[in-house]
Write an enzyme that holds these catalytic residues in place. Sequence first.
Site, PDB file in Angstrom:
ATOM      1  N   GLU A 115       0.888  -1.178   0.000  1.00 35.21           N
ATOM      2  CA  GLU A 115       0.000   0.000   0.000  1.00 35.21           C
ATOM      3  C   GLU A 115       0.913   1.211   0.000  1.00 35.21           C
ATOM      4  O   GLU A 115       1.479   1.578   1.032  1.00 35.21           O
ATOM      5  CB  GLU A 115      -0.887  -0.019   1.258  1.00 35.21           C
ATOM      6  CG  GLU A 115      -1.847  -1.191   1.336  1.00 35.21           C
ATOM      7  CD  GLU A 115      -3.044  -1.038   0.401  1.00 35.21           C
ATOM      8  OE1 GLU A 115      -3.351   0.100  -0.009  1.00 35.21           O
ATOM      9  OE2 GLU A 115      -3.667  -2.054   0.067  1.00 35.21           O
ATOM     10  N   CYS A 126      -2.037   9.583   2.655  1.00 36.88           N
ATOM     11  CA  CYS A 126      -1.592   9.011   1.372  1.00 36.88           C
ATOM     12  C   CYS A 126      -2.556   9.329   0.245  1.00 36.88           C
ATOM     13  O   CYS A 126      -2.146   9.435  -0.906  1.00 36.88           O
ATOM     14  CB  CYS A 126      -1.429   7.508   1.511  1.00 36.88           C
ATOM     15  SG  CYS A 126      -2.926   6.683   2.062  1.00 36.88           S
TER      16      CYS A 126
END
Length: 474
Positions: free
Chosen positions: A216, A250
């Site tokens: 991720e 993010c």
Amino acid sequence: MNQNFNSIAIDSTFNSQKSKSISLRNSTTAERVRQLEKLQDWIKSHLEDIRKAIYADFKKPYPEIDASEIFVVTSEIKHAIKNLASWMSPKKVSTPTPMLGSKAHIQYEPKGTTLIIAPWNYPFNLAIGPLVSALAAGCTAIVKPSELTPHTSALIRRMIEEIYEPELVAVVEGEVEVAQYLLSKPFDHIFFTGSPAVGKIIMKAAAENLASVTLELGGKSPAIVDSDVDIQDAASKIVWGKYVNCGQTCIAPDYILVQENIKNELIEAIHSKINEMYDPKIKGIDESKDYARIVNDKHLKRLKHLLDDANRKGAKIAVGGKIIETENYFEPTVMIDLTEEMDVMQEEIFGPILPIITYSSIEEAINYINEKSKPLALYIFSNSKNVSETILTQTSSGGAVVNDCVVHFLQNELPFGGVNNSGIGKAHGHFGFLSFSNEKAILEQRVGLTPSKSLYPPYNFITKKISQALLKWF
Ligand SMILES: NC(=O)c1ccc[n+]([C@@H]2O[C@H](COP(=O)([O-])OP(=O)(O)OC[C@H]3O[C@@H](n4cnc5c(N)ncnc54)[C@H](O)[C@@H]3O)[C@@H](O)[C@H]2O)c1
């Protein structure tokens, strides 16, 4: 070797988890649900401890902690408990004509021993969310929280030690050398959340043991603002998505691509939304309790460099720009007049700087995005279905949201993750369960009946006819 951590303890934990993982292969839904309930109970009875630890790390406001650290984990647990029986049940598949007489199904077996390496920006959520998927799938886990958020890391360790036996879940705290030592162990699966640069190191280490990976990662997620838009609505959502957690998200919009005829109006709207959200009493945003801080001085310096480098190369600050180094404070900032030579247009910003660049046609915006690495998220603000469809079909990103940003993280029926540079594999809900499961293919043949016998050697006229028929009809 001179090392600051106890490698013997890590070896012993890994070995005990290896044995445990074999016994977990036939764990029942009820047993896994029980493990998830223990986690849920601990979290719900220690809300204040969790809030205090995360606040101590970088002054994240409590409402942000509740929504983005605790709620996302508790809702992930609730969702897993509700759906686990269905996720675990074997899935029958249909039988193609050449295989008539056989039966086949997919069985979801736990991958086994797993390693979860977490970043600092959502230090609780991104360590414990993947653990929920690991436990749902019947795996053991070693969790390595980020060393940059030491209060949360210690809290996670305490929580896990109070809930689980170390042969099921253990926490190993430490810096890069600890992560590297862990990576030398032959885990069955590694779930990593962090930067693309470290993601490459993880993938190389995993290759040594051919461990599967979920990566991720991050990158530059664009927000496109079409001229056919509700500017006030778009500005509110962009300001929240960009400056929540002080931009250290993010999936925050990294930069804005706005249709040139509405640029000034958008900047004005963003400016007034920043003031409404973070400075309603006009005392200065640095006085606001609702705005987090940069995690440490290293990251503050990195962001200051992005600002200075862009300024030196001709960019302008349209909003904000104030920095208080002693407090790791970085004001919500908007920049204009940017060029591709500036570092802020090349690196993932991961902080409260919002560059705004313009485009004249949708094709120009699409080409700009397609020239960069595939982003983790892509946001489109437009009333035009045609515009959003065109962008969605002509760009590639891990996820996309139309007329909002960041909120797709909360939709646990959707896979969450990136594509290539922004990530490999998916998290959340059923997709997280699948990341930690081996989808074992099982075919059951009837004794004495096998259509393929007619293809066994010695090959003769009949074999030839059958193989030709197979090619002709299937
Ligand atoms: N896709 C997502 O869900 C997601 C979520 C949050 C953050 N991120 C990304 O994470 C990055 C920011 O987080 P960060 O600064 O903590 O990331 P990072 O990659 O520096 O560190 C993440 C973890 O990896 C470990 N690590 C660092 N260097 C290592 C090395 N050489 N070998 C082995 N392990 C190492 C760290 O100890 C930490 O636990 C950003 O790029 C952001 O976009 C992605």
